[in-house]
Design a protein around this motif. Structure first.
Motif, PDB file in Angstrom:
ATOM      1  N   GLY A 318      11.696  22.874  22.019  1.00 11.07           N
ATOM      2  CA  GLY A 318      10.666  23.761  21.928  1.00 11.07           C
ATOM      3  C   GLY A 318       9.265  23.228  21.557  1.00 11.07           C
ATOM      4  O   GLY A 318       8.452  24.000  20.928  1.00 11.07           O
ATOM      5  N   ASP A 319       9.174  21.867  21.781  1.00 12.30           N
ATOM      6  CA  ASP A 319       7.682  21.408  21.266  1.00 12.30           C
ATOM      7  C   ASP A 319       6.618  21.868  22.521  1.00 12.30           C
ATOM      8  O   ASP A 319       5.477  21.982  21.871  1.00 12.30           O
ATOM      9  CB  ASP A 319       7.818  19.755  21.355  1.00 12.30           C
ATOM     10  CG  ASP A 319       8.723  19.518  20.134  1.00 12.30           C
ATOM     11  OD1 ASP A 319       8.910  19.777  19.340  1.00 12.30           O
ATOM     12  OD2 ASP A 319       9.663  18.372  20.599  1.00 12.30           O
ATOM     13  N   ALA A 320       6.838  21.997  23.718  1.00 17.14           N
ATOM     14  CA  ALA A 320       6.068  22.257  24.382  1.00 17.14           C
ATOM     15  C   ALA A 320       6.106  23.443  25.265  1.00 17.14           C
ATOM     16  O   ALA A 320       7.439  23.504  25.808  1.00 17.14           O
ATOM     17  CB  ALA A 320       5.514  21.091  25.495  1.00 17.14           C
ATOM     18  N   PRO A 380       5.651  25.523  17.947  1.00 15.19           N
ATOM     19  CA  PRO A 380       5.561  24.402  19.107  1.00 15.19           C
ATOM     20  C   PRO A 380       4.321  23.854  18.689  1.00 15.19           C
ATOM     21  O   PRO A 380       3.242  24.149  18.290  1.00 15.19           O
ATOM     22  CB  PRO A 380       5.390  25.425  20.415  1.00 15.19           C
ATOM     23  CG  PRO A 380       4.861  26.650  19.861  1.00 15.19           C
ATOM     24  CD  PRO A 380       5.241  26.879  18.520  1.00 15.19           C
ATOM     25  N   GLN A 381       4.403  22.496  19.314  1.00 12.77           N
ATOM     26  CA  GLN A 381       3.271  21.554  19.138  1.00 12.77           C
ATOM     27  C   GLN A 381       2.090  22.102  20.228  1.00 12.77           C
ATOM     28  O   GLN A 381       0.993  21.739  19.923  1.00 12.77           O
ATOM     29  CB  GLN A 381       3.752  20.110  19.454  1.00 12.77           C
ATOM     30  CG  GLN A 381       4.879  19.599  18.593  1.00 12.77           C
ATOM     31  CD  GLN A 381       5.071  18.073  18.747  1.00 12.77           C
ATOM     32  OE1 GLN A 381       4.148  17.461  19.548  1.00 12.77           O
ATOM     33  NE2 GLN A 381       6.182  17.710  18.299  1.00 12.77           N
ATOM     34  N   THR A 382       2.535  22.547  21.381  1.00 10.30           N
ATOM     35  CA  THR A 382       1.585  22.778  22.447  1.00 10.30           C
ATOM     36  C   THR A 382       2.051  24.151  23.106  1.00 10.30           C
ATOM     37  O   THR A 382       3.196  24.131  23.509  1.00 10.30           O
ATOM     38  CB  THR A 382       1.389  21.603  23.612  1.00 10.30           C
ATOM     39  OG1 THR A 382       1.433  20.423  22.946  1.00 10.30           O
ATOM     40  CG2 THR A 382       0.363  21.897  24.521  1.00 10.30           C
ATOM     41  N   ILE A 383       1.146  24.902  23.627  1.00 13.20           N
ATOM     42  CA  ILE A 383       1.203  26.026  24.311  1.00 13.20           C
ATOM     43  C   ILE A 383       0.546  26.072  25.442  1.00 13.20           C
ATOM     44  O   ILE A 383      -0.961  25.922  25.192  1.00 13.20           O
ATOM     45  CB  ILE A 383       1.489  27.360  23.463  1.00 13.20           C
ATOM     46  CG1 ILE A 383       1.762  28.348  24.241  1.00 13.20           C
ATOM     47  CG2 ILE A 383      -0.090  27.487  22.819  1.00 13.20           C
ATOM     48  CD1 ILE A 383       1.907  29.717  23.294  1.00 13.20           C
ATOM     49  N   VAL A 403      -1.427  23.286  19.379  1.00 11.45           N
ATOM     50  CA  VAL A 403      -2.428  22.824  20.395  1.00 11.45           C
ATOM     51  C   VAL A 403      -2.503  23.787  21.633  1.00 11.45           C
ATOM     52  O   VAL A 403      -1.352  24.018  22.198  1.00 11.45           O
ATOM     53  CB  VAL A 403      -2.353  21.308  20.950  1.00 11.45           C
ATOM     54  CG1 VAL A 403      -3.408  21.056  22.042  1.00 11.45           C
ATOM     55  CG2 VAL A 403      -2.507  20.274  19.729  1.00 11.45           C
ATOM     56  N   HIS A 404      -3.544  24.366  21.975  1.00 10.56           N
ATOM     57  CA  HIS A 404      -3.638  25.485  22.845  1.00 10.56           C
ATOM     58  C   HIS A 404      -4.200  24.856  24.191  1.00 10.56           C
ATOM     59  O   HIS A 404      -5.596  24.524  24.005  1.00 10.56           O
ATOM     60  CB  HIS A 404      -4.554  26.794  22.328  1.00 10.56           C
ATOM     61  CG  HIS A 404      -4.470  27.730  23.326  1.00 10.56           C
ATOM     62  ND1 HIS A 404      -5.392  28.863  23.331  1.00 10.56           N
ATOM     63  CD2 HIS A 404      -3.714  27.972  24.612  1.00 10.56           C
ATOM     64  CE1 HIS A 404      -5.248  29.713  24.644  1.00 10.56           C
ATOM     65  NE2 HIS A 404      -4.260  29.278  25.181  1.00 10.56           N
TER      66      HIS A 404
END
Length: 521
Positions: A318-320, A380-383, A403-404
């Motif tokens: 679920g990080d990205a 999450p780290q990135t979406i 991070v979007h």
């Protein structure tokens, strides 16, 4: 019924204040008698039996008949496996004679219910070549049907002359009466017709009674339509059971009408069915999570769910994630968003789904907040999303440390729509723009290339290029060095899942069916 000049009309299978009538096979005032009834004639005033008085009138003297009101008729009798049905008796009789019709109605045949009698006569009408419909009936004082006539579809007269009506005064019919045990029996049968009979299967299916679709075929059609099989393919599949489509005992128009009826039945009480289905899914999977947001009128505004499998996979991968809301194929045209990620084999993973009434900032805030809560609180780290402003503000509020990133494909699509002729097939501008998006590595390279492109094509004041340059940190490749994206640069995985979803969900389906098909996906 005539008894020595006195008239009694009514159901022969009921009790009149203790008088038990026998079941008569024929209802005819000329040939019908009343055995076993001992009545004393009391002049012209009435009949007396065991101290009870019954008013009757003589048709010969008064010119009218007063029907004796009967008591409550018993409910239809239950099916008995030891009792031979009228259909079985008719088939056995044909097997012995091997001539005439297979289905042959006879006076005195008994049926457990009115539906059984209708189906039996409808089979006879199919074999003979005509259609049927329910005609006049009679109710007793308890408003329960005790007599029913089933007539030829050509019975009666048309309302207007020179019309295309098939009514021509045909007298073919059967008359059904109730028996003492709650069943039905044929008391009268007329088989003569005054019109040509249908011969071919195609001609017979034009009769309304022969467009009937049996319950087994209905179940098959329902299953096929629930799995998004088109109407034409459904008709072909059903036709394969009958050899060819020409032998199907109903028309394609009847099938279309059935599908409309099934859709209406599914859409009724949709919210109740949805909540029942969610409760059932929760009972079968204790780790299944769902939440519902309602408005001021207690109507479903937003529905969101995460499966136990999706929750387990989110802990590892679920990080990205990507989130896209372009899918709207449902009964209420509600946007549907999918949270999608990728595993260590670069295979797409569906973490959860959300169905929302609108795409406002408050709605997205609620969705992101509930999603993080249901997957255990891990951000999450990135979406990756599209360029929706409401979604951008919601992510800044609920996922401040995430991070979007904008979808690269949406950026290129917007550029194609905004640049006009500069984005032609052999345009150098298009090649240079793609080079900036895909191949620039450092921020200095991107800044220099962007300035040279604007100067070369005199686009320093172009509104679209000015706008996307201000937010270049959301889509330009050099600004994502050191940011884990799992090799994802667009929301293509979410859109691919949506495309796959369209193969499972029929267009305009209700919410509970949408959720059920999501489970299959």
């Amino acid at each position: 019924m005539s008894t020595n000049g006195l008239e009694l009309n009514g159901n022969c299978g009921a009790d009149i204040a203790g008088l038990e009538f026998e079941v008569f096979p024929v209802e005819s005032q000329d040939s019908m008698s009343a055995p076993g009834i001992e009545l004393e004639k009391n002049g012209e005033e009435g009949l007396i039996k065991d101290g009870h008085r019954f008013d009757v009138c003589s048709e010969a003297t008064s010119g009218w008949t007063r029907r004796v009101r009967l008591g409550k008729v018993p409910d239809e009798r239950h099916m008995n496996p030891d009792r031979k049905t009228a259909l079985e008796l008719s088939v056995r009789a044909f097997a012995e004679k091997c001539e005439g019709h297979v289905i042959n109605p006879k006076i005195g045949m008994e049926f457990d219910s009115l539906d059984e009698a209708y189906e039996f006569y409808n089979l006879y009408s199919w074999e003979t070549g005509f259609g049927i419909w329910l005609a006049k009936s009679r109710l007793n004082v308890q408003r329960i049907r005790c007599m029913q006539e089933i007539v030829c579809a050509c019975a009666g007269s048309p309302l207007k002359e020179n019309s295309r009506s098939s009514q021509c005064g045909c007298s073919a019919m059967i008359r059904l009466l109730r028996s003492r045990d709650g069943g039905w029996y044929i008391s009268e049968h007329k088989s003569g017709h005054n019109h040509p009979l249908s011969i071919t299967c195609g001609q017979k299916t034009h009769w309304k009674s022969h467009r009937h679709i049996d319950r087994y075929t209905k179940d098959l059609v329902k299953q096929l339509r629930d799995n998004n099989v088109g109407l034409g393919k459904v008709f072909s599949i059903v036709g394969s059971f009958f050899g060819v489509a020409e032998n199907v005992p109903f028309t394609k128009r009847s099938l279309k009408t059935l599908c409309k009826k099934l859709n209406k039945e599914q859409s009724d009480f949709d919210a109740v069915k949805t909540m029942d289905l969610l409760g059932e899914m929760k009972a079968n999977d204790p780790d299944f999570n769902y939440t519902v947001q309602v408005d001021e009128e207690s109507r479903i505004k937003t529905l969101m769910w995460v499966t136990s499998r999706g929750c387990d996979q989110y802990r590892c991968f679920g990080d990205a994630i990507t989130f896209d809301t372009t899918y709207r194929t449902n009964l209420y045209d509600m946007p549907f968003g999918l949270f999608v990620g990728v595993n260590n084999h670069f295979q797409s993973i569906i973490f959860g789904g959300a169905m929302m009434r609108d795409e406002k900032e408050e709605t997205f805030k609620w969705i992101f907040k509930e999603f993080v809560r249901m997957v255990g609180g891990k951000h999450p780290q990135t979406i990756l999303t599209d360029q929706a402003r409401s979604m951008e503000l919601a992510i800044e509020a609920e996922l401040p440390n995430t991070v979007h990133r904008w979808c690269k494909w949406h950026v290129l699509k917007k550029a194609k729509e905004s640049m006009g002729v500069l984005w032609s097939k052999n345009s150098e501008f298009k090649l240079e723009f793609h080079k900036l998006v895909h191949h620039m590595i450092t921020e200095e390279e991107f800044e220099d290339g962007w300035s040279q492109m604007l100067a070369k094509y005199s686009l320093s004041k172009h509104p679209f290029l000015t706008q996307i340059y201000e937010v270049r940190h959301k889509w330009a490749k050099p600004y994502f060095r050191g940011v884990f994206c799992a090799r994802m640069t667009s929301t293509q995985r979410s859109e691919s899942a949506n495309h796959l979803f369209k193969g499972y969900v029929p267009p305009g389906c209700p919410m509970h069916l949408f959720l059920k098909q999501f489970q299959k996906l």
